[in-house]
Design a protein around this motif. Sequence first.
Motif, PDB file in Angstrom:
ATOM      1  N   LYS A 517      -4.275  -7.569   3.360  1.00  0.00           N
ATOM      2  CA  LYS A 517      -3.933  -7.432   1.939  1.00  0.00           C
ATOM      3  C   LYS A 517      -3.910  -8.786   1.250  1.00  0.00           C
ATOM      4  O   LYS A 517      -4.392  -8.940   0.118  1.00  0.00           O
ATOM      5  N   THR A 522      -8.534  -5.114   0.253  1.00  0.00           N
ATOM      6  CA  THR A 522      -8.467  -3.810  -0.418  1.00  0.00           C
ATOM      7  C   THR A 522      -9.523  -3.708  -1.512  1.00  0.00           C
ATOM      8  O   THR A 522     -10.233  -2.699  -1.620  1.00  0.00           O
ATOM      9  N   ARG A 547      -9.148   2.516   3.694  1.00  0.00           N
ATOM     10  CA  ARG A 547      -8.583   2.150   2.388  1.00  0.00           C
ATOM     11  C   ARG A 547      -7.245   2.847   2.162  1.00  0.00           C
ATOM     12  O   ARG A 547      -6.279   2.228   1.670  1.00  0.00           O
ATOM     13  N   LEU A 550      -4.465   1.134   3.938  1.00  0.00           N
ATOM     14  CA  LEU A 550      -4.021  -0.080   3.232  1.00  0.00           C
ATOM     15  C   LEU A 550      -3.159   0.265   2.025  1.00  0.00           C
ATOM     16  O   LEU A 550      -2.127  -0.371   1.779  1.00  0.00           O
ATOM     17  N   LEU A 551      -3.575   1.272   1.241  1.00  0.00           N
ATOM     18  CA  LEU A 551      -2.849   1.613   0.027  1.00  0.00           C
ATOM     19  C   LEU A 551      -1.475   2.203   0.336  1.00  0.00           C
ATOM     20  O   LEU A 551      -0.483   1.926  -0.346  1.00  0.00           O
TER      21      LEU A 551
END
Length: 630
Positions: A517, A522, A547, A550-551
Amino acid sequence: MDRLKKYSTCEAKTLQHIYEFLLSNNMTETSACFLEECCKLNMPAPSRTTETNVPARISKDRAASVIESFQTASRSTFMKIWDDLPNEIKRIDEYRKLTFYLHVYYTIEECEKRSGKSETCSDSKCGENDEGSAMEAFRTFLVQRGAEFSTKTEFLPYFALPYVFDPMQHPSFKNLFKGNRWCVSLNKRLEDFILDIAINSSIILVPSKDVQKRKLTKKNFKSLYKEYKPLNVLAAELLNALENSIRGQSINLEIILKNCNAVVETNEENEQNLKMVDDGFDLAVYKIKLELRDGNSTKNKLLILQALRWRLTKSENRSDTVAMMKKHDLLDLRKTKADNGIMKWLTMTNGPHPLQQMISRLLNALASFHNGRRYLAGSPFLLRLIVTQTISSQHFWDTITSNMLLGTLQKLSTKSRQRTTMIAAGLTTWLADQLVRKSEFDGDRNKYEMYDLEYSLALFMNLCQCQSAVQACSSRARNLFKSLSIFISTMDVDIIPCISGILYNFFKNPGMMAVAKEEGLTDVIEKTIENNINAYPSAIEQLVDVRNILLQNKHPAFDLSDDDDDDDDDKEDYDDNSNEDERSSDNNDDNDDVENLEAELDEDDPLKIQPNGEDFLVNYKTANRATPEQ
C-alpha cells in the motif's frame, strides 16, 4: 617403382581412406606409424589432402578472444584476426558465408555512424575516398572474390550495397538498419560458429561432400541388398525347379510352394521385427549410458542427447520414452553424486559448452511429463545441483542452458517437497534479486529474455506458496513491489496470472500488504484492471481478488502457517514395480502434458550436423532385451 605398380588404384585409395580415418579421429601417432609401415612395405604412401575430413577447431581461449575482438576491436583489427584462423576452418562453408556478411555488417555500421555526423557532410561522400573505410573494403572484396558468391542467390541482394547513394533510405537495404536486428542476428551467428569450432572434440561442422556421398551410397546399397535378398532366394528356388523340369526330372510343386512361402514369411517376419525395433525402444541402454558417461567423443554424446530429446518432443510414443528412461535410469540420476554419472557435465566451469545445453534441454523436456518429474525429483542430488549451479555458475552457461534449467525448476516446483528443497538452497532470495534486476531493463526483450522472465515469475509464484519463502523476501519487499508494478504495467498480459499469484501469497503476510500500500500498488492494480478487463477477463479475474484484499485489508487465509499440502506425489520414488493402474495413470498424465511442450525445447538447436541424433541412434539399437545394466 615396379613394386608400387603391383598395387591397384583401388588399393591405393583404400590406404588413403584408412589414413584419412585415422586423422579425422585425432589418431596422430597411429597415423604416423601407418605411414611408416607403408614406406617399409613399399606401399603407396597416403597424403594429407585438402579433402581430408579433419576436425576444424580452435582453443576455447582463442574463441573467446575472437568473440571479444568482434565486440570491441576496430574493423581492420578484427578482420585480421578473422583472416588468421586456421586454413581448415577457412574451408568451412559457414566461414566463407560469414566473411561475406562481415563486410556487409561493417558497411552497415559505417553508414549508421555517418548518419550521426553533421549535415554538412553528405552520407554518400563522407569517407568516400578513405582507403580504410568499410565501404571501400567491401568493394575490393567483391572485385577480388565476388565470383565465388555470385552463383548463390542469398548473396546477390548485397552486391549493390557499396555502390548505392544512400543505403539507409534505399528500399532494398533500409530494412537492414531497422533496430539493428540484422546486425544482432549476425553477431549471434558468428558467436555460435566460433563456439562450435571451439569444442574440444571430433565434431565436424561441414562434412566433406565426398564422404557424405560415399555414406549415402553405402546406405542405399545395404538397403537394396536387404530388399532383394529374399527375391534372389525365391528366384533360385524357382530356377532350380525349372532346370529340373527341363532335364525331365519330376518336381514336387507342393514342396516348391512350401519353400517359397517359407521365404516370404521369413522376410515378412524380419520386416516386422525391424519395424518393432525402429518404432519401439529396444536400445542398448548400457552402451548408451557408457558413451554418455565416459565416452571420448563429444559428438556422440550430443547426438544421443538430441535423439532422446526428440523422442520426447517429436515422437508419438512420448510416455513410453519417459518410462524407458526412468526404468533404466538412463541419465544416472540414482547415483549418490553427480560426479559419478552423466550430470557431471553440468558442473563444467570452463565456459559455455554444447553438452550443458543439450543436457538442460533434455531435462526440461522430461520435466514436462508427470512421470518425468517423478524421475527427476527422485534423484538424491539433481535438484540441489541445478539450484546450486543456477545460483553460482550461471555465468558459465549460455542463455539457452540457463533458460532450460530455469524451466526445469519451474516444472519441478509444483510439489511441496521440491519447493522446500529449493527454498532451503537459497533460490527464493536469488530469484527475487533477479526479478528486480530484470525490471530495470528498458529495451525490447527478445524471446530468450521473455522465456527467462515468464518462467522466473512462474517459479517465484510457486515458491511463494511457502510462507518461509515470503518471509525470506520481506527485506526486499519494497524493491519487489516496485518491480512487479513495472511488470504489470508494461509487460504482456500473459504474465498477469503469475503476478496475481505472487501478490496473493505475499498478502498472507500483513507486513507485506502494508508495504504494498505504501508503494502505491493499489493504484497500479486498479489501472491494470481497467485497461484489460474487457479484453482479457480471465487473466484479470485473479487480479481483482488481489485488489479486493488490498482494499479490505483482509486476506481469506490470514495465518502465517505454511499452506503447502503434502500430497501423494511427494512420496513417489523410483519404484518401478508399481501396479498396472499406476502405469496407466502415468501414461494418461503424460499424454495430457504433451500440450505443455514449449517450442523452445527444440528451437535454435546447436547440433545441425549429419547424421542427426535419431539417425545416429540406430547404432545403439539391439534385438537383445536382456542388455546388462550398470
